[in-house]
Design a protein around this motif. Structure first.
Motif, PDB file in Angstrom:
ATOM      1  N   UNK A  77       0.845  -1.190   0.000  1.00 30.21           N
ATOM      2  CA  UNK A  77       0.000   0.000   0.000  1.00 30.21           C
ATOM      3  C   UNK A  77       0.881   1.241   0.000  1.00 30.21           C
ATOM      4  N   UNK A  78       0.466   2.278  -0.706  1.00 35.87           N
ATOM      5  CA  UNK A  78       1.267   3.512  -0.697  1.00 35.87           C
ATOM      6  C   UNK A  78       1.248   4.156   0.676  1.00 35.87           C
ATOM      7  N   UNK A  79       2.361   4.738   1.043  1.00 33.46           N
ATOM      8  CA  UNK A  79       2.411   5.473   2.310  1.00 33.46           C
ATOM      9  C   UNK A  79       1.523   6.702   2.209  1.00 33.46           C
ATOM     10  N   UNK A  80       0.786   6.951   3.246  1.00 35.04           N
ATOM     11  CA  UNK A  80      -0.087   8.115   3.304  1.00 35.04           C
ATOM     12  C   UNK A  80      -0.070   8.640   4.730  1.00 35.04           C
ATOM     13  N   UNK A  81      -0.339   9.915   4.916  1.00 42.23           N
ATOM     14  CA  UNK A  81      -0.359  10.453   6.278  1.00 42.23           C
ATOM     15  C   UNK A  81      -1.383   9.741   7.154  1.00 42.23           C
ATOM     16  N   UNK A  82      -0.992   9.467   8.370  1.00 45.89           N
ATOM     17  CA  UNK A  82      -1.898   8.895   9.374  1.00 45.89           C
ATOM     18  C   UNK A  82      -2.144  10.002  10.388  1.00 45.89           C
ATOM     19  N   UNK A  83      -3.291  10.633  10.279  1.00 46.52           N
ATOM     20  CA  UNK A  83      -3.603  11.779  11.122  1.00 46.52           C
ATOM     21  C   UNK A  83      -4.232  11.308  12.430  1.00 46.52           C
ATOM     22  N   UNK A  84      -4.609  12.242  13.258  1.00 43.66           N
ATOM     23  CA  UNK A  84      -5.208  11.937  14.552  1.00 43.66           C
ATOM     24  C   UNK A  84      -6.625  12.475  14.553  1.00 43.66           C
ATOM     25  N   UNK A  85      -7.579  11.600  14.896  1.00 41.37           N
ATOM     26  CA  UNK A  85      -8.977  11.992  14.907  1.00 41.37           C
ATOM     27  C   UNK A  85      -9.326  12.853  16.108  1.00 41.37           C
ATOM     28  N   UNK A  86     -10.568  13.330  16.157  1.00 43.16           N
ATOM     29  CA  UNK A  86     -10.995  14.209  17.260  1.00 43.16           C
ATOM     30  C   UNK A  86     -10.916  13.539  18.619  1.00 43.16           C
ATOM     31  N   UNK A  87     -10.920  12.183  18.633  1.00 43.36           N
ATOM     32  CA  UNK A  87     -10.799  11.457  19.898  1.00 43.36           C
ATOM     33  C   UNK A  87      -9.404  10.883  20.083  1.00 43.36           C
ATOM     34  N   UNK A  88      -8.437  11.410  19.313  1.00 42.47           N
ATOM     35  CA  UNK A  88      -7.012  11.105  19.448  1.00 42.47           C
ATOM     36  C   UNK A  88      -6.618   9.745  18.906  1.00 42.47           C
ATOM     37  N   UNK A  89      -7.504   9.042  18.233  1.00 47.95           N
ATOM     38  CA  UNK A  89      -7.161   7.754  17.624  1.00 47.95           C
ATOM     39  C   UNK A  89      -6.599   7.990  16.224  1.00 47.95           C
ATOM     40  N   UNK A  90      -5.692   7.128  15.747  1.00 51.84           N
ATOM     41  CA  UNK A  90      -5.165   7.275  14.389  1.00 51.84           C
ATOM     42  C   UNK A  90      -6.270   7.150  13.340  1.00 51.84           C
ATOM     43  N   UNK A  91      -6.157   7.942  12.282  1.00 49.55           N
ATOM     44  CA  UNK A  91      -7.086   7.879  11.159  1.00 49.55           C
ATOM     45  C   UNK A  91      -6.377   7.154  10.009  1.00 49.55           C
ATOM     46  N   UNK A  92      -6.807   5.930   9.733  1.00 49.47           N
ATOM     47  CA  UNK A  92      -6.137   5.114   8.723  1.00 49.47           C
ATOM     48  C   UNK A  92      -6.697   5.378   7.335  1.00 49.47           C
ATOM     49  N   UNK A  93      -5.878   5.228   6.301  1.00 56.11           N
ATOM     50  CA  UNK A  93      -6.385   5.376   4.932  1.00 56.11           C
ATOM     51  C   UNK A  93      -7.513   4.387   4.650  1.00 56.11           C
ATOM     52  N   UNK A  94      -8.340   4.723   3.709  1.00 59.27           N
ATOM     53  CA  UNK A  94      -9.475   3.881   3.320  1.00 59.27           C
ATOM     54  C   UNK A  94      -9.006   2.466   3.044  1.00 59.27           C
ATOM     55  N   UNK A  95      -9.722   1.498   3.633  1.00 54.39           N
ATOM     56  CA  UNK A  95      -9.415   0.092   3.400  1.00 54.39           C
ATOM     57  C   UNK A  95      -8.440  -0.511   4.375  1.00 54.39           C
ATOM     58  N   UNK A  96      -7.859   0.303   5.271  1.00 57.08           N
ATOM     59  CA  UNK A  96      -6.883  -0.200   6.228  1.00 57.08           C
ATOM     60  C   UNK A  96      -7.346   0.054   7.659  1.00 57.08           C
ATOM     61  N   UNK A  97      -6.901  -0.798   8.559  1.00 55.48           N
ATOM     62  CA  UNK A  97      -7.085  -0.586   9.982  1.00 55.48           C
ATOM     63  C   UNK A  97      -5.797  -1.008  10.672  1.00 55.48           C
ATOM     64  N   UNK A  98      -5.551  -0.468  11.840  1.00 54.84           N
ATOM     65  CA  UNK A  98      -4.297  -0.822  12.487  1.00 54.84           C
ATOM     66  C   UNK A  98      -4.159  -0.211  13.857  1.00 54.84           C
ATOM     67  N   UNK A  99      -2.933  -0.282  14.366  1.00 53.87           N
ATOM     68  CA  UNK A  99      -2.650   0.210  15.703  1.00 53.87           C
ATOM     69  C   UNK A  99      -1.192   0.637  15.770  1.00 53.87           C
ATOM     70  N   UNK A 100      -0.934   1.704  16.496  1.00 47.10           N
ATOM     71  CA  UNK A 100       0.417   2.223  16.716  1.00 47.10           C
ATOM     72  C   UNK A 100       0.645   2.323  18.214  1.00 47.10           C
ATOM     73  N   UNK A 101       1.832   1.936  18.655  1.00 45.42           N
ATOM     74  CA  UNK A 101       2.156   2.025  20.073  1.00 45.42           C
ATOM     75  C   UNK A 101       3.627   2.363  20.244  1.00 45.42           C
ATOM     76  N   UNK A 102       3.955   2.993  21.345  1.00 42.81           N
ATOM     77  CA  UNK A 102       5.359   3.283  21.611  1.00 42.81           C
ATOM     78  C   UNK A 102       5.584   3.476  23.101  1.00 42.81           C
ATOM     79  N   UNK A 103       6.804   3.182  23.510  1.00 43.69           N
ATOM     80  CA  UNK A 103       7.274   3.493  24.848  1.00 43.69           C
ATOM     81  C   UNK A 103       8.641   4.141  24.674  1.00 43.69           C
ATOM     82  N   UNK A 104       9.372   4.311  25.739  1.00 40.65           N
ATOM     83  CA  UNK A 104      10.632   5.043  25.644  1.00 40.65           C
ATOM     84  C   UNK A 104      11.645   4.353  24.737  1.00 40.65           C
ATOM     85  N   UNK A 105      11.621   3.025  24.685  1.00 41.13           N
ATOM     86  CA  UNK A 105      12.662   2.291  23.960  1.00 41.13           C
ATOM     87  C   UNK A 105      12.181   1.598  22.695  1.00 41.13           C
TER      88      UNK A 105
END
Length: 236
Positions: A77-105
């Motif tokens: 899939x082409x890379x596209x911006x993943x913005x943040x919705x009004x409730x702070x969840x990632x907004x995925x491109x049409x046809x995709x769903x996913x999850x992003x997570x991070x900690x210090x390391x």
């Protein structure tokens, strides 16, 4: 003789391998080190950050977006911006769903097609003890009994916290509902590295008693949890 410390690249590979074992093959995954050389996020993504965001926050955000972009490329899939919705969840491109997570390391992402999955949730936390003072705020009485019975209660509490985060993220793509930690009650099978999350109240389209199933791994100083909800599951 003191064994040499694993190189950062080796640790990253081990963590990516651990995440790979927690999710089914159609889901693309990627990991990134927030302390490494990071590509710049899309300008639209960077604009989602507060102008006052500190360097740590900016690096973790960039590492999370870099992981997501890499996972998208793995799905051809082409890379596209993943913005943040009004409730702070990632907004995925049409046809995709996913999850992003991070900690210090560590930063991680998991991405799949909406034709296959209605929700994906991943969470990574540093493998440090969760303070006993926080148990009441995240755990039901039954969950607190389980935590206290584990060989390392502090670690068990952090695992519970992470698993609830992953389950919450997975269900959010459908319910778009906020609810507290009491909205899900978890049961762990530590021998199999699995858990179930039971809704304790209606969070439409989910009903009280509906179950989500997840997996976890504890490795290289982090706790990783993951939940996937396939379109073939009978849960409404």
């Amino acid at each position: 003789m003191i064994a040499p410390r694993p190189a950062p690249q080796d640790i990253s590979q081990q963590r990516q391998h651990a995440l790979r074992q927690l999710l089914s093959d159609p889901i693309a995954i990627a990991t990134c080190d927030p302390h490494g050389d990071l590509p710049e996020p899309f300008a639209e993504e960077s604009a989602c950050l507060s102008p006052n965001a500190v360097e740590k926050r900016r690096r973790e955000f960039a590492a999370g977006r870099a992981s997501a972009h890499q996972a998208m490329r793995a799905l051809d899939q082409p890379c596209a911006p993943i913005l943040i919705g009004p409730k702070r969840a990632p907004l995925w491109p049409e046809g995709l769903t996913g999850s992003i997570t991070h900690c210090a390391s560590c930063a991680m992402a998991a991405v799949g097609f909406t034709r296959d999955f209605t929700g994906i949730g991943v969470d990574v936390e540093e493998d440090t003890p969760l303070s006993r003072d926080l148990w009441d705020s995240i755990a039901s009485p039954a969950e607190q009994t389980w935590i206290a019975a584990q060989p390392d209660p502090g670690q068990a509490g952090k695992l519970l916290f992470s698993a609830k985060e992953a389950a919450y993220k997975a269900q959010y793509s459908r319910s778009e509902r906020f609810f507290g930690f009491s909205g899900l009650e978890l049961v762990f099978d530590t021998n199999k590295g699995q858990f179930t999350a039971c809704f304790t109240s209606d969070q439409l389209p989910y009903r009280s008693g509906d179950l989500l199933r997840g997996r976890f791994a504890i490795t290289t100083g982090v706790i990783i949890t993951a939940v996937e909800i396939s379109t073939s599951e009978l849960c409404p």
